[in-house]
Scaffold this motif. Structure first.
Motif, PDB file in Angstrom:
ATOM      1  N   LYS A  32       0.841  -1.211   0.000  1.00  0.00           N
ATOM      2  CA  LYS A  32       0.000   0.000   0.000  1.00  0.00           C
ATOM      3  C   LYS A  32       0.873   1.257   0.000  1.00  0.00           C
ATOM      4  O   LYS A  32       0.544   2.248  -0.654  1.00  0.00           O
ATOM      5  N   GLN A  33       1.982   1.167   0.748  1.00  0.00           N
ATOM      6  CA  GLN A  33       2.902   2.310   0.809  1.00  0.00           C
ATOM      7  C   GLN A  33       3.484   2.576  -0.590  1.00  0.00           C
ATOM      8  O   GLN A  33       3.505   3.709  -1.062  1.00  0.00           O
ATOM      9  N   LEU A  34       3.901   1.498  -1.253  1.00  0.00           N
ATOM     10  CA  LEU A  34       4.465   1.657  -2.601  1.00  0.00           C
ATOM     11  C   LEU A  34       3.418   2.236  -3.547  1.00  0.00           C
ATOM     12  O   LEU A  34       3.706   3.090  -4.382  1.00  0.00           O
ATOM     13  N   GLN A  35       2.191   1.763  -3.373  1.00  0.00           N
ATOM     14  CA  GLN A  35       1.081   2.244  -4.207  1.00  0.00           C
ATOM     15  C   GLN A  35       0.861   3.746  -3.981  1.00  0.00           C
ATOM     16  O   GLN A  35       0.688   4.497  -4.940  1.00  0.00           O
ATOM     17  N   ALA A  36       0.916   4.143  -2.707  1.00  0.00           N
ATOM     18  CA  ALA A  36       0.732   5.558  -2.376  1.00  0.00           C
ATOM     19  C   ALA A  36       1.836   6.408  -2.997  1.00  0.00           C
ATOM     20  O   ALA A  36       1.632   7.584  -3.320  1.00  0.00           O
ATOM     21  N   GLU A  37       3.013   5.778  -3.185  1.00  0.00           N
ATOM     22  CA  GLU A  37       4.128   6.504  -3.823  1.00  0.00           C
ATOM     23  C   GLU A  37       4.008   6.502  -5.342  1.00  0.00           C
ATOM     24  O   GLU A  37       4.908   6.935  -6.050  1.00  0.00           O
ATOM     25  N   GLY A  38       2.925   5.900  -5.845  1.00  0.00           N
ATOM     26  CA  GLY A  38       2.675   5.948  -7.283  1.00  0.00           C
ATOM     27  C   GLY A  38       3.061   4.679  -8.048  1.00  0.00           C
ATOM     28  O   GLY A  38       2.914   4.616  -9.265  1.00  0.00           O
ATOM     29  N   ARG A  39       3.541   3.632  -7.343  1.00  0.00           N
ATOM     30  CA  ARG A  39       3.894   2.380  -8.022  1.00  0.00           C
ATOM     31  C   ARG A  39       2.635   1.597  -8.387  1.00  0.00           C
ATOM     32  O   ARG A  39       1.641   1.620  -7.668  1.00  0.00           O
ATOM     33  N   ASP A  40       2.684   0.867  -9.494  1.00  0.00           N
ATOM     34  CA  ASP A  40       1.562   0.028  -9.901  1.00  0.00           C
ATOM     35  C   ASP A  40       1.745  -1.355  -9.255  1.00  0.00           C
ATOM     36  O   ASP A  40       2.665  -2.091  -9.607  1.00  0.00           O
ATOM     37  N   ILE A  41       0.882  -1.687  -8.296  1.00  0.00           N
ATOM     38  CA  ILE A  41       1.027  -2.945  -7.567  1.00  0.00           C
ATOM     39  C   ILE A  41      -0.067  -3.925  -8.009  1.00  0.00           C
ATOM     40  O   ILE A  41      -1.243  -3.557  -8.073  1.00  0.00           O
ATOM     41  N   ILE A  42       0.339  -5.164  -8.276  1.00  0.00           N
ATOM     42  CA  ILE A  42      -0.649  -6.199  -8.585  1.00  0.00           C
ATOM     43  C   ILE A  42      -0.851  -7.024  -7.310  1.00  0.00           C
ATOM     44  O   ILE A  42       0.091  -7.628  -6.799  1.00  0.00           O
ATOM     45  N   HIS A  43      -2.089  -7.003  -6.823  1.00  0.00           N
ATOM     46  CA  HIS A  43      -2.375  -7.670  -5.543  1.00  0.00           C
ATOM     47  C   HIS A  43      -2.796  -9.112  -5.762  1.00  0.00           C
ATOM     48  O   HIS A  43      -3.869  -9.389  -6.275  1.00  0.00           O
ATOM     49  N   MET A  44      -1.915 -10.026  -5.347  1.00  0.00           N
ATOM     50  CA  MET A  44      -2.253 -11.452  -5.414  1.00  0.00           C
ATOM     51  C   MET A  44      -2.047 -12.059  -4.026  1.00  0.00           C
ATOM     52  O   MET A  44      -1.786 -13.244  -3.880  1.00  0.00           O
ATOM     53  N   GLU A  45      -2.131 -11.221  -3.006  1.00  0.00           N
ATOM     54  CA  GLU A  45      -1.852 -11.694  -1.654  1.00  0.00           C
ATOM     55  C   GLU A  45      -3.117 -11.853  -0.819  1.00  0.00           C
ATOM     56  O   GLU A  45      -3.097 -12.509   0.216  1.00  0.00           O
ATOM     57  N   ILE A  46      -4.222 -11.274  -1.267  1.00  0.00           N
ATOM     58  CA  ILE A  46      -5.379 -11.210  -0.366  1.00  0.00           C
ATOM     59  C   ILE A  46      -6.417 -12.283  -0.685  1.00  0.00           C
ATOM     60  O   ILE A  46      -6.699 -12.540  -1.853  1.00  0.00           O
ATOM     61  N   GLY A  47      -6.992 -12.868   0.363  1.00  0.00           N
ATOM     62  CA  GLY A  47      -7.983 -13.932   0.184  1.00  0.00           C
ATOM     63  C   GLY A  47      -9.379 -13.389   0.026  1.00  0.00           C
ATOM     64  O   GLY A  47     -10.270 -13.724   0.797  1.00  0.00           O
ATOM     65  N   GLU A  48      -9.557 -12.565  -0.984  1.00  0.00           N
ATOM     66  CA  GLU A  48     -10.851 -11.899  -1.142  1.00  0.00           C
ATOM     67  C   GLU A  48     -11.145 -11.719  -2.629  1.00  0.00           C
ATOM     68  O   GLU A  48     -10.301 -11.180  -3.361  1.00  0.00           O
TER      69      GLU A  48
END
Ligand code: PLP
Length: 397
Positions: A32-48
């Motif tokens: 989330k921190q990296l995302q807030a800094e403008g990085r494009d993060i692909i989330h494959m960590e959450i069980g949702e």
């Protein structure tokens, strides 16, 4: 200056040393921190699931609110919902599970808490597979019980077998907790396996608990409910996953009739009743319109699974069996690292792909495993795979 007393250390219960956070939360915070800094993060960590709740369910909640359904309900759940869940068992599995055996709970988590409190004396144990869903062992610790984790491999589809249960059963064993499909492996238990596990528990004087919260999320083989083969078992289920209602905190359990008054006492004391608005919303989860939406989503998850398993295998990750359900791939990354936590952290830092290290699910070969959740669209998964490929290549030079 403040008149408040000087801050001091407050002594905590011993159990707090045994209750661990989800380690993935630290990784999520960094993502989330990296995302807030403008990085494009692909989330494959959450069980949702990445889909929001289906429209007919939201409309039912709005309607219930407009009608003023805002007070406590019966501790066991509103009768309409217990009846609707009973009808679902008839429709999906062709079995008669009377509404009187069904208890609406605050998610599968609430069901696990009730069942832990219901069964465990201090030092009693439940047998579980390693790897498995981490919260289970903490629920048990909360009521002074214990999880005994049994190492499993792809040979038994990461599930417990009756032979393992016999081997590890001891004077403290109260029963066995399995999940089908399981988290993190997505593996199922067949009808015969469920029957055999129920039988061995019966013989040894214990109880079988089956977590069926990923039912509905299967992509080939059907998931058999243990209720098709036994009725002296405890089952938990949820509206979170197939029905796409994670944030509504609602699920259910099924127990033998004689235990229901005992469970009712616990529910009354622990939380009085489940969120009223969620109960009325969940009624619409079984409507043909909502089920059509859930089924379309299931088809999409199937496509994602088929793509991701093959793509990761092509990169050299070891996935012995194609996982039958849930939305996870539990992959052996030993060809690349013996420290999956660090591997996951580096993958996040370098390529912006967030995945969960094996240590969240147990200790057995956890440093050589990673869980990938396919809870993002196919194009995003394709992008993730391209990034993972680049990461692996840069690591090997
Ligand atoms: C195997 C398993 N059981 C239970 C739960 C609890 O889910 P909920 O409380 O949202 O129903 C989860 C959540 O991810 C899970 O993976």
């Amino acid at each position: 200056m403040s008149d408040l007393p000087v801050s001091r250390t407050i002594a905590l219960a011993e159990r707090m040393q045994a209750i661990e956070p989800f380690r993935v939360m630290a990784l999520l915070a960094r993502a989330k921190q990296l995302q807030a800094e403008g990085r494009d993060i692909i989330h494959m960590e959450i069980g949702e699931p990445d889909f929001t709740t289906a429209e007919p369910i939201i409309a039912a909640a709005q309607e219930a609110l407009a009608q003023g359904k805002t007070t406590y309900t019966q501790a066991l759940g509103i009768p309409e919902l217990r009846t609707a869940i009973s009808a679902w068992y008839q429709k999906q599995y062709g079995i008669d599970v009377p509404a009187s055996r069904i208890v609406v709970t605050p998610g599968g988590s609430g069901a696990l808490l009730l069942l832990s409190a219901l069964l465990m004396n201090p030092n009693d144990e439940l047998l579980m597979s390693d790897p498995s869903y981490p919260c289970n062992r903490h629920f048990l610790r909360l009521v002074e019980g214990k999880a005994r984790l049994i190492e499993t491999t792809a040979t038994s589809r990461y599930q417990l077998t009756p032979a393992m249960v016999r081997e590890h059963w001891n004077e403290h064993t109260k029963g066995v907790l399995v999940a089908s499909p399981s988290n993190p492996t997505g593996e199922l238990l067949s009808r015969e396996q469920l029957q055999a596990l129920a039988q061995v528990c019966r013989e040894l004087g214990g109880v079988l608990l089956v977590d069926e919260i990923y039912h509905g999320m299967v992509y080939g083989e059907d998931a058999v409910s243990v209720l098709e083969v036994a009725d002296d078992v405890l089952v938990l289920n949820s509206f979170s996953k197939y029905f796409g209602m994670t944030g509504w905190r609602i699920g259910w359990l099924v127990a033998p009739e004689a235990l229901i008054p005992e469970i009712e006492k616990l529910a009354q004391n622990l939380y009085i009743s489940v969120q009223t608005i969620s109960q009325y919303a969940a009624l619409a989860a079984f409507s043909p319109e909502a089920v059509a939406i859930h089924e379309a989503r299931r088809a999409e998850f199937a496509q994602r699974r088929d793509y991701l398993v093959q793509a990761l295998r092509d990169l050299g990750l070891i996935i012995p069996n194609v996982p039958a359900g849930a939305f996870y791939v539990y992959a052996d990354v030993s060809a690349f690292t013996q420290d999956s936590r660090n591997w996951c952290l580096q993958l996040l830092e370098q390529e912006g792909v967030a995945v969960t290290p094996g240590e969240d699910f147990g200790t057995f070969r956890c440093d050589e495993h990673v869980r990938f959740a396919y809870t993002d669209s196919l194009p995003r998964l394709q992008e993730a795979v391209a990034r993972i490929q680049r990461f692996i290549q840069t690591q090997s030079v």
